[in-house]
Write a protein that holds these residues in place. Sequence first.
Motif: not given
Length: 358
Positions: A110-112, A115-118, A162-178, A295-298
């Motif tokens: 999850p640490d790796g 950010r890429p998935v978010a 968000l359906i799920g608020l795990g680590n990746t979703a929490r990172d996305l929350v930060g990206l959405l702030r602006p 293709p499961h590669a974004l």
Amino acid sequence: MGATSATEFTVGVSRDFLDADGRNVWGDIRLGELDAAGIDWHYLPRDTGELLGKDVDGLDAVLFAGPAVTARTFEGAGRPPLLFARFGVGYDTVDLGACTRNGALVTITPDGARRPVATAALTLLLAVLHNVTAKDRLVREGRWAEKEQWMGLGLTGRRVGLIGLGNTARDLVGLLRPFEADIVAYDPYCPPEVASGLGVRLADVDTVMAEADAVIVMCALTEETRHLVDARRMSLMKPTAVLLNVARGPIVDEAALIEALRVRRIRGAGLDVFESEPPALDNPLLGMDNVVLSPHALAWTDEMSAGNGGSAVRAVLEVAAGRVPPFVVNRDVVDSPRLIGRLAELTARHGTPAGAGA
């Protein structure tokens, strides 16, 4: 890679990382850190969808991406691996019970991936809201004059569910702030104080579906979440809303989604994953202008390669030193006498405290 000896810690790397010419398609996944630590490693001889006992017998650890780990992985393996280090965060193809019974740790990264998935989720969201697929086709097909039919939606001030608020979703929350987005999430396992600290309102899944302008699926696939987003829940969505899935395909009822898009019950969708991968060429999603597909590669970037690879390699190095690594998903195995005994052997070899790092 060093020469093999009876006292060395030996790692097998799944062969699906390689292309037909034997090059690692993921680029640098930090395998050099194994070399630097004197760890003997090699790619497994078979490219297989399921690891069998003959593939892993005698290995201390397996770093893998695609192959399934099942009960058959341990059949005929007199000395099965201590560790299965998954390159990624999903483990729906791993039989955790079988691993635990055989004293094997399973780790994820999850640490790796965070950010890429978010970042991929944000990319997909913007692509869907801006009708990128449709506008790309207009240019390629000489339909420039039709651009007025494809006005997009701005993200600023929208409500994102968000359906799920795990680590990746929490990172996305930060990206959405602006974008000053209002964020509502469904996650029965997220502590309310964590959500509150992020400025996210927790709600039940029906409320998220009904209120959001964009619903993003970011939870793990389990029996509990399979078809969590079904026809009934899609019927709750605003007709102007969009649905995105960057988690696992079966969380969304794909047939119901196709129907919702066909009758314009919702505005559009963005999918990095599908119920069946790859999707059939006659899948209606492939012909829809209001859908952005990947293709499961974004999230497949050099950042993802280094992050996932580095995390998996660190798990290997921890176990090689006789320690329990972070991000173990089958925590019950940590107290297994079988595991404890083998870690103790490694501890004696390296002179490190047993279980340190757990």
